[in-house]
Design an enzyme around this catalytic site. Structure first.
Site, PDB file in Angstrom:
ATOM      1  N   ASP A   1      40.663  48.930  40.188  1.00  0.00           N
ATOM      2  CA  ASP A   1      39.787  47.599  40.305  1.00  0.00           C
ATOM      3  C   ASP A   1      38.767  47.612  41.611  1.00  0.00           C
ATOM      4  O   ASP A   1      39.006  47.981  42.282  1.00  0.00           O
ATOM      5  CB  ASP A   1      41.765  46.382  40.459  1.00  0.00           C
ATOM      6  CG  ASP A   1      41.278  44.659  41.200  1.00  0.00           C
ATOM      7  OD1 ASP A   1      39.820  44.504  40.158  1.00  0.00           O
ATOM      8  OD2 ASP A   1      41.194  44.835  41.913  1.00  0.00           O
ATOM      9  N   SER A   2      38.468  46.273  42.158  1.00  0.00           N
ATOM     10  CA  SER A   2      37.387  45.968  43.112  1.00  0.00           C
ATOM     11  C   SER A   2      38.308  45.683  44.191  1.00  0.00           C
ATOM     12  O   SER A   2      37.481  46.280  44.789  1.00  0.00           O
ATOM     13  CB  SER A   2      36.950  44.769  42.850  1.00  0.00           C
ATOM     14  OG  SER A   2      37.591  43.531  42.637  1.00  0.00           O
TER      15      SER A   2
ATOM     16  N   CYS B   1      40.247  45.078  36.293  1.00  0.00           N
ATOM     17  CA  CYS B   1      39.971  43.927  36.748  1.00  0.00           C
ATOM     18  C   CYS B   1      39.262  43.357  35.940  1.00  0.00           C
ATOM     19  O   CYS B   1      38.510  43.942  35.074  1.00  0.00           O
ATOM     20  CB  CYS B   1      38.836  44.472  37.461  1.00  0.00           C
ATOM     21  SG  CYS B   1      37.604  43.552  38.230  1.00  0.00           S
TER      22      CYS B   1
ATOM     23  N   GLU C   1      43.354  39.105  48.698  1.00  0.00           N
ATOM     24  CA  GLU C   1      43.250  40.276  49.965  1.00  0.00           C
ATOM     25  C   GLU C   1      43.640  39.578  51.255  1.00  0.00           C
ATOM     26  O   GLU C   1      44.129  41.203  52.069  1.00  0.00           O
ATOM     27  CB  GLU C   1      41.625  40.354  50.283  1.00  0.00           C
ATOM     28  CG  GLU C   1      41.188  40.892  48.715  1.00  0.00           C
ATOM     29  CD  GLU C   1      41.294  41.829  48.252  1.00  0.00           C
ATOM     30  OE1 GLU C   1      40.758  42.865  48.943  1.00  0.00           O
ATOM     31  OE2 GLU C   1      40.896  42.522  47.220  1.00  0.00           O
TER      32      GLU C   1
ATOM     33  N   CYS D   1      41.859  37.043  36.666  1.00  0.00           N
ATOM     34  CA  CYS D   1      41.818  37.713  37.864  1.00  0.00           C
ATOM     35  C   CYS D   1      42.791  38.910  37.799  1.00  0.00           C
ATOM     36  O   CYS D   1      44.048  37.353  38.221  1.00  0.00           O
ATOM     37  CB  CYS D   1      40.866  37.260  38.825  1.00  0.00           C
ATOM     38  SG  CYS D   1      40.548  38.047  40.371  1.00  0.00           S
TER      39      CYS D   1
ATOM     40  N   HIS E   1      44.087  39.472  40.986  1.00  0.00           N
ATOM     41  CA  HIS E   1      44.293  39.343  42.762  1.00  0.00           C
ATOM     42  C   HIS E   1      44.867  37.567  41.934  1.00  0.00           C
ATOM     43  O   HIS E   1      45.751  37.678  42.573  1.00  0.00           O
ATOM     44  CB  HIS E   1      43.268  38.843  43.233  1.00  0.00           C
ATOM     45  CG  HIS E   1      41.998  40.056  43.856  1.00  0.00           C
ATOM     46  ND1 HIS E   1      41.371  40.533  42.989  1.00  0.00           N
ATOM     47  CD2 HIS E   1      42.437  39.750  44.764  1.00  0.00           C
ATOM     48  CE1 HIS E   1      41.280  41.312  43.507  1.00  0.00           C
ATOM     49  NE2 HIS E   1      41.104  40.975  44.870  1.00  0.00           N
TER      50      HIS E   1
END
Length: 284
Positions: free
Chosen positions: A12-13, A75, A154, A187, A189
């Site tokens: 993933d990013s 992702c 994050e 997403c 996240h």
């Protein structure tokens, strides 16, 4: 045939893909995981398609160099813009998170009005709309880019945070006006913000977490290819259990390994012992 006892590669990013890792660990406890979080280059959502494709190729080459038997692109942005190109470039099985999530949303909707939230690149690609229409041509899809959700996740501002809730209300207002009954967390996240998102859209809206569906799709793929590891439980380190060598979970990042470790401990069911920082730019 690939050795079924070698690990699954997941990338993933950043840290969002750990929500997919969590589901894989739960549904496929015998599988070892190689995870790469591109924490030096996060987010992917505001980057060009060419850049995301290049990053994805570099990371997959790195994971294959570590022995991965299959790749999960955890992702949504990379799944949307790079998945098909990666399937053509590499011979190993590769799956993304978009199609499994879209299939699930098409099944659970009652009124056929589905919202999708994601990065700018994911929404711009229209990939969820494509798969949803393919699964059920009668649904209406409403997309909304929510780029600030990634840095909020994050930073760990995921629950009972006033700023996160304000941002969520601003982003989700227009989707609520469309009378959606299903919302895809497009997403990886975003499941970290699930409680805030659910509070804003209300209990009548069903949230779909593609991470759950991706783990199910992965299990089916591994069974079909005869790559499913028959080990009862993978370990954090190589260890002998009953005379059997347990496979190992390994985690890599492109930057800020210590912060990654702290964040991962709040997501995964077991602690990560030694995440390593590596550069993948050389894997051109």
């Amino acid at each position: 045939m690939k050795n079924k006892n070698v690990p699954i590669g997941v990338f993933d990013s950043g840290v969002g893909g750990l929500t997919v890792v969590r589901e894989i660990m739960e549904q496929l406890p015998g599988e070892a995981i190689l995870y790469f979080g591109d924490t030096a280059r996060v987010p992917y959502g505001n980057k060009s398609e060419e850049t995301v494709v290049r990053y994805s190729s570099q990371i997959i080459k790195f994971l294959l160099s570590k022995g991965a038997k299959t790749i999960v692109i955890a992702c949504n942005t990379a799944s949307a813009v790079a998945l098909e190109k990666m399937k053509k470039e590499f011979e190993v099985p590769i799956i993304g998170v978009v199609e499994p999530g879209a299939k699930a949303a098409a099944k659970v909707t009652r009124n056929g009005r589905i919202g999708v939230i994601g990065t700018e690149a994911t929404i711009r690609s229209g990939i969820y709309n494509e798969f949803l229409q393919k699964t059920n041509p009668h649904v209406t899809v409403y997309g909304k880019a929510c780029p600030l959700f990634v840095p909020l996740a994050e930073e760990g501002w995921v629950e009972e945070d006033e700023i996160t809730e304000q941002v969520a209300r601003r982003y989700l207002a227009e989707l609520s006006e469309q009378d959606i009954d299903t919302l895809v967390l497009g997403c990886t996240h975003y499941p970290l913000l699930r409680s805030v998102i659910q509070k804003v859209v209300g209990d009548k809206v069903q949230l779909v977490n593609p991470a759950v569906e991706t783990a199910r799709e992965l299990k089916y793929l591994l069974e079909e290819r005869r790559l499913l590891n028959e080990c009862e439980k993978a370990g954090e380190t190589y260890a002998v259990a009953g005379g059997t060598l347990l496979p190992q979970h390994e985690f890599f990042v492109s930057d800020r390994a210590e912060k990654f470790k702290q964040f991962a401990a709040s997501i995964l069911p077991s602690a990560i012992l030694r995440p390593e920082s590596v550069g993948v730019e050389k894997f051109e």
